[in-house]
Design a protein around this motif. Structure first.
Motif, PDB file in Angstrom:
ATOM      1  N   ILE A 107       2.638   7.368  11.278  1.00  0.00           N
ATOM      2  CA  ILE A 107       1.382   7.896  10.489  1.00  0.00           C
ATOM      3  C   ILE A 107       0.376   8.098  11.727  1.00  0.00           C
ATOM      4  CG2 ILE A 107      -0.638   7.471   9.040  1.00  0.00           C
ATOM      5  CD1 ILE A 107       1.266   5.743   7.296  1.00  0.00           C
ATOM      6  N   ILE A 139       3.914  11.769   9.624  1.00  0.00           N
ATOM      7  CA  ILE A 139       3.089  12.039   8.772  1.00  0.00           C
ATOM      8  C   ILE A 139       1.419  11.987   9.325  1.00  0.00           C
ATOM      9  CG2 ILE A 139       1.609  11.666   6.387  1.00  0.00           C
ATOM     10  CD1 ILE A 139       4.399  10.361   5.486  1.00  0.00           C
ATOM     11  N   THR A 141      -2.391  12.390   8.947  1.00  0.00           N
ATOM     12  CA  THR A 141      -3.208  12.167   7.849  1.00  0.00           C
ATOM     13  C   THR A 141      -4.408  13.127   7.808  1.00  0.00           C
ATOM     14  OG1 THR A 141      -4.703  10.934   9.170  1.00  0.00           O
ATOM     15  CG2 THR A 141      -3.254   9.553   8.056  1.00  0.00           C
ATOM     16  N   HIS A 146      -5.889   8.278   3.354  1.00  0.00           N
ATOM     17  CA  HIS A 146      -4.713   9.014   3.148  1.00  0.00           C
ATOM     18  C   HIS A 146      -3.457   8.168   3.459  1.00  0.00           C
ATOM     19  CE1 HIS A 146      -2.108  12.644   4.195  1.00  0.00           C
ATOM     20  NE2 HIS A 146      -1.346  12.124   3.216  1.00  0.00           N
ATOM     21  N   ALA A 147      -3.338   7.332   4.440  1.00  0.00           N
ATOM     22  CA  ALA A 147      -2.602   6.438   4.877  1.00  0.00           C
ATOM     23  C   ALA A 147      -2.259   5.331   3.886  1.00  0.00           C
ATOM     24  CB  ALA A 147      -2.755   5.805   6.258  1.00  0.00           C
ATOM     25  N   VAL A 150      -0.387   6.719   0.831  1.00  0.00           N
ATOM     26  CA  VAL A 150       1.036   7.357   1.299  1.00  0.00           C
ATOM     27  C   VAL A 150       1.835   5.985   1.141  1.00  0.00           C
ATOM     28  CG1 VAL A 150       2.630   7.990   3.048  1.00  0.00           C
ATOM     29  CG2 VAL A 150       0.650   9.229   2.354  1.00  0.00           C
ATOM     30  N   LEU A 151       1.432   5.060   1.926  1.00  0.00           N
ATOM     31  CA  LEU A 151       2.467   3.451   1.898  1.00  0.00           C
ATOM     32  C   LEU A 151       2.119   2.849   0.555  1.00  0.00           C
ATOM     33  CD1 LEU A 151       1.236   2.614   5.504  1.00  0.00           C
ATOM     34  CD2 LEU A 151       3.328   3.314   4.646  1.00  0.00           C
ATOM     35  N   ARG A 153       2.803   4.357  -2.491  1.00  0.00           N
ATOM     36  CA  ARG A 153       3.594   4.950  -3.397  1.00  0.00           C
ATOM     37  C   ARG A 153       4.822   5.424  -2.615  1.00  0.00           C
ATOM     38  NH1 ARG A 153      -0.339   9.186  -2.537  1.00  0.00           N
ATOM     39  NH2 ARG A 153       0.823  11.133  -1.743  1.00  0.00           N
ATOM     40  N   CYS A 154       5.070   5.614  -1.469  1.00  0.00           N
ATOM     41  CA  CYS A 154       6.244   6.214  -0.733  1.00  0.00           C
ATOM     42  C   CYS A 154       7.349   5.266  -0.953  1.00  0.00           C
ATOM     43  CB  CYS A 154       5.872   6.757   0.443  1.00  0.00           C
ATOM     44  SG  CYS A 154       5.738   5.370   1.858  1.00  0.00           S
ATOM     45  N   ARG A 181       1.311  -2.825  -2.472  1.00  0.00           N
ATOM     46  CA  ARG A 181       2.533  -2.069  -3.060  1.00  0.00           C
ATOM     47  C   ARG A 181       2.809  -2.767  -4.392  1.00  0.00           C
ATOM     48  NH1 ARG A 181       5.435   1.863  -0.560  1.00  0.00           N
ATOM     49  NH2 ARG A 181       7.439   1.302  -1.662  1.00  0.00           N
TER      50      ARG A 181
END
Length: 515
Positions: A107, A139, A141, A146-147, A150-151, A153-154, A181
């Motif tokens: 990232i 990825i 940002t 943004h980070a 992403v982390l 839900r990815c 998460r």
């Protein structure tokens, strides 16, 4: 992956997919050095070796120089090709059993610090990952948070780690994304990151990277491909029982919170904004009234040695009792009241260019404590002494207006809440024994209450400061902080000890002799 049968004109590239520690005597100067062999590229992405009259294979490795690691290459030549293949096979068989990251999620924050993160990754980090045969998913940002999104839900299936190219703020987004998460079974478990995190320094201060190793992109990249990790404690920040965020390095209220808030208006200055905002805030600095309640435990005041790569405190094996299922409310509560210039809590030493030894040199990566620092109201000259000592690597904790505690948990009750109210609804803290120092802070009177709308009475300045949480502003002043031991693994070895004759900054340059 097997090597292809060499032809008469081949130059071997040794494919080392794993790491092997060894001590070796370097042939070019005869000094004893530590070496770590680093993998080189497979045939489809190999870098041409120098032309030789015979046959050879190349070994890329990392060598420690001062507090940094440098990428080196050694070519081994032999005219008889048949003698080279057994060497390659034997070396590769020795390395195949080691565990190293093979796939990484990278990232990059292009707007952090001096906006050089993409350039740092492309020129300094990506070539090392290519040599190591590490597959990456990159990825970049595009906005704040943004980070984190992403982390959260990815899918992390097949990934061996997350690498952040940015500053402390980007790292905190990644940390909070991993720790928040959803649990696979929906249960409420203590925070524990599913993957280790690597940090490539590209921000303004890079205090976390400086505490885990050194703020050098090449060193950070080499430690990541080596697969060396260290456990690190994490702190949770809550208000009214609700989780605000997790903190990894330092959270501070008062002067440094005000500096961060002022610097947000000066982002166009880049890293210089902290110096400009700090200079302006110093002459307008003020103390904030309130109470701090903290919970200690046995061994809180035992002396700690400085934290280095071979630290026995951080290298000890994890113990189940360190978790949060046992003894999470053990220990005695104490309370300190008075006007404070600074209320700080550090997880790690927070080494950076401004403070080479860290804001809290006594902190370890995974000692299970939060290191609480209270700077009481004092003159500007004395406060300048405190900041000078912190920057010069001299312990500031023996100053009469500075108090230091190792704690498992603490809470802040700012002036605007009123002394007669419970700290975040915790009744046990009001019954805690006071450890006020009348000489240092004087008697503390319950402040005037704020209005029902939350605004300060007319004609008065705002009563509260803000929290500087790892470089991010947290506006709610009334918080609870609790330590979560060994909640995450970071790629790194810790701060290396300087060898005799190394430069004071750890760059490996020889210091001049004093005549």
């Amino acid at each position: 992956m097997a090597l292809a049968t060499p032809s008469d004109k081949d130059i071997f590239k040794l494919i080392l997919y794993d790491i092997k520690f060894q001590s070796a005597r370097t042939m070019w100067h005869g000094n004893q050095k530590e070496h770590l062999i680093v993998p080189v590229a497979p045939p489809d992405c190999s870098i041409p070796a120098p032309n030789t009259c015979g046959k050879a294979f190349a070994v890329h490795y990392a060598e420690r120089v001062g507090r940094r690691w440098k990428l080196r290459v050694q070519h081994f030549h032999q005219k008889n090709v048949a003698l080279l293949q057994p060497w390659v096979d034997q070396l590769q068989s020795l390395l195949n059993g080691e565990q190293r990251p093979r796939r990484l999620l990278v990232i990059i924050n292009p707007t952090c610090g001096s906006r050089k993160a993409p350039n740092i990754y492309t020129k300094k980090v990506q070539p090392i990952f290519t040599l190591a045969g590490v597959q990456t998913e990159v990825i970049q940002t595009t906005h704040a948070g943004h980070a984190l999104a992403v982390l959260r839900r990815c899918s992390l299936h097949g990934q061996d780690g997350v690498v952040v190219v940015g500053g402390d703020g980007t790292l905190m987004e990644a940390l909070n994304g991993l720790l928040t998460r959803p649990s696979p079974d929906g249960s409420d478990r203590p925070p524990c990151a599913p993957l280790p995190i690597g940090v490539i320094p590209a921000g303004s201060t890079d205090a976390v990277c400086g505490s885990v190793g050194t703020a050098d992109p090449v060193t950070a990249a080499l430690l990541i491909v080596m697969g060396v990790t260290r456990w690190v404690d994490v702190c949770s920040l809550r208000t009214a029982g609700q989780l605000l965020r997790y903190s990894l390095s330092m959270i501070t209220y008062g002067f440094f919170g005000d500096v961060l808030q002022d610097s947000e208006k000066l982002r166009w200055l880049g890293p210089m904004r902290y110096n400009v905002a700090g200079a302006g805030r110093f002459w307008r600095s003020r103390a904030y009234r309130g109470s701090v309640a903290f919970r200690t435990a046995p061994g809180a005041m035992e002396p700690h040695k400085p934290c280095f790569a071979d630290c026995d405190v951080c290298l000890r094996e994890p113990v189940e009792a360190e978790g949060e299922t046992q003894g999470q409310n053990d220990g005695e509560w104490h309370r300190v009241s008075g006007p404070f210039l600074v209320v700080s809590s550090a997880n790690v030493s927070c080494r950076c260019k401004i403070t080479p030894e860290g804001m809290c040199p006594r902190a370890h990566l995974s000692d299970g404590w939060a290191h609480l620092i209270l700077v009481r109201q004092t003159s500007r000259a004395n406060f300048l002494r405190y900041m000078y000592r912190s920057a010069a690597g001299k312990a500031p904790f023996d100053l009469p207006f500075v108090e230091y505690y190792r704690v498992k948990e603490f809470e802040l009750l700012p002036e605007s809440t009123g002394d007669d109210q419970r700290l975040l609804g915790e009744a046990h803290i009001n019954l805690a024994m006071s450890v006020d120092s009348t000489a240092a802070g004087g008697e503390w009177r319950a402040p005037e209450r704020i209005t029902a709308t939350g605004a300060a009475p007319a004609g008065r300045r705002p009563l509260d400061s803000v929290w500087n949480c790892d470089g991010e502003v947290v506006t709610d002043p009334a918080v609870n902080l609790r330590v979560h031991p060994r909640a995450i693994r970071l790629f790194g070895r810790g701060v290396e000890r300087l060898e005799e004759g190394s430069g004071c900054c750890g760059c490996g340059r020889r210091t001049k002799k004093q005549i």
